[in-house]
Structures are given as structure tokens and as C-alpha cells.
Design a protein around this motif. Sequence first.
Motif, mmCIF file in Angstrom:
data_model
loop_
_atom_site.group_PDB
_atom_site.id
_atom_site.type_symbol
_atom_site.label_atom_id
_atom_site.label_comp_id
_atom_site.label_asym_id
_atom_site.label_seq_id
_atom_site.Cartn_x
_atom_site.Cartn_y
_atom_site.Cartn_z
ATOM 1 N N ALA A 50 14.497 -5.817 -5.346
ATOM 2 C CA ALA A 50 13.164 -6.401 -5.192
ATOM 3 C C ALA A 50 13.234 -7.896 -5.491
ATOM 4 O O ALA A 50 13.906 -8.322 -6.429
ATOM 5 C CB ALA A 50 12.177 -5.722 -6.125
ATOM 6 N N LYS A 60 4.229 -12.437 -4.977
ATOM 7 C CA LYS A 60 4.345 -11.176 -4.234
ATOM 8 C C LYS A 60 5.754 -10.643 -4.384
ATOM 9 O O LYS A 60 6.688 -11.391 -4.624
ATOM 10 C CB LYS A 60 4.016 -11.392 -2.758
ATOM 11 N N SER A 62 8.802 -8.296 -2.589
ATOM 12 C CA SER A 62 9.323 -7.721 -1.347
ATOM 13 C C SER A 62 10.737 -7.245 -1.615
ATOM 14 O O SER A 62 11.406 -7.739 -2.516
ATOM 15 C CB SER A 62 9.318 -8.766 -0.238
ATOM 16 N N ARG A 63 11.192 -6.295 -0.862
ATOM 17 C CA ARG A 63 12.553 -5.791 -1.009
ATOM 18 C C ARG A 63 13.491 -6.496 -0.024
ATOM 19 O O ARG A 63 13.075 -6.964 1.026
ATOM 20 C CB ARG A 63 12.586 -4.286 -0.796
ATOM 21 N N PHE A 81 11.031 -5.610 5.109
ATOM 22 C CA PHE A 81 9.878 -5.162 4.339
ATOM 23 C C PHE A 81 8.791 -6.220 4.332
ATOM 24 O O PHE A 81 9.067 -7.407 4.373
ATOM 25 C CB PHE A 81 10.290 -4.893 2.879
ATOM 26 N N ASN A 82 7.551 -5.765 4.238
ATOM 27 C CA ASN A 82 6.437 -6.680 4.021
ATOM 28 C C ASN A 82 5.693 -6.294 2.746
ATOM 29 O O ASN A 82 4.632 -6.798 2.476
ATOM 30 C CB ASN A 82 5.493 -6.710 5.224
ATOM 31 N N ASP A 83 6.269 -5.362 1.995
ATOM 32 C CA ASP A 83 5.683 -4.971 0.716
ATOM 33 C C ASP A 83 6.788 -4.444 -0.193
ATOM 34 O O ASP A 83 7.963 -4.492 0.143
ATOM 35 C CB ASP A 83 4.572 -3.935 0.894
ATOM 36 N N GLU A 84 6.404 -3.925 -1.341
ATOM 37 C CA GLU A 84 7.373 -3.495 -2.332
ATOM 38 C C GLU A 84 7.913 -2.092 -2.099
ATOM 39 O O GLU A 84 8.987 -1.731 -2.567
ATOM 40 C CB GLU A 84 6.720 -3.565 -3.721
#
Length: 136
Positions: A50, A60, A62-63, A81-84
Motif C-alpha cells: 500500500a 489517499k 492505493s496499492r 488500483f484506484n483504492d486500497e
Amino acid sequence: MRYVIGRFIAVVCLVGMASYANAYSWQDTKQEIGPTVPKPEAYLKVYSEARVYSDGDIPKVSRVPYTIYSADGKKLRWIAFNDEDPKLITLPPGKYVIVPETNITKTEIFGAILEPGQLTEIHMKGEDPKYAPLDF
């Protein structure tokens, strides 16, 4: 007159039968009878490293993106990715190689053996016993 009507009816019948036969003709290929069996699927979830970045004043997470290769080296997918949350990837059962994108010159390579109907998790940081450096 009967002769003309008889011929007319014969021609109409022949044309009708020809068009019917054309619409419902036998195919040269054999069609499988019975239910179709779906191809087996396996599931992969990769917990890559991450990273925290800022979007203006908002931090923010992201991975790290990674690439999935077949065991023979063919590139199959690039996952970003656009999120965790890690993504659930569906693949055919088999052996795969996962290569994360890093800024470090030494890149770790991970191996995964996916079994039909099973979820395989890869934790790239090694904090879980399912951590699997390439070993097949």
C-alpha cells in the motif's frame, strides 16, 4: 382450365416446400446435446504494497500495480488500483507468476498455483503465512 390450376398449385407447393426446407435445413456441424459444463475457474487476490499519496490536501491510499504472467512467461493482465482494496481476479486453474511494479531495482517475483474453485491470496509484504515467493 383444370390443367392450369393443377400446375399453379403444384408450383406453389414446390416453392413453399423449398423455402421451408431452406429455413430448416440440417447443419453440417454436430451440436452437443445436454447441458454445457462451465470451464473451471480459480480466484486470486493479491495484497500488494500500500502507498500513501496526496490528492491536494487529502491523503489517499492505493496499492502497487502488478502484472500476472502465465508459468511460461506470457503476459496475461496488468492490475492497477484506484483504492486500497485488492481486486478479486478470476483465472483458469494453473500456475502463475505475479510481478509487482516497484521503484526499487530489486523486484520480487511471486508464484501462485490456483486450484479450481479455490481462492488463493498472495501477501507481498510477507506478513501472512500465505506469502509465496516464486517456488515452482
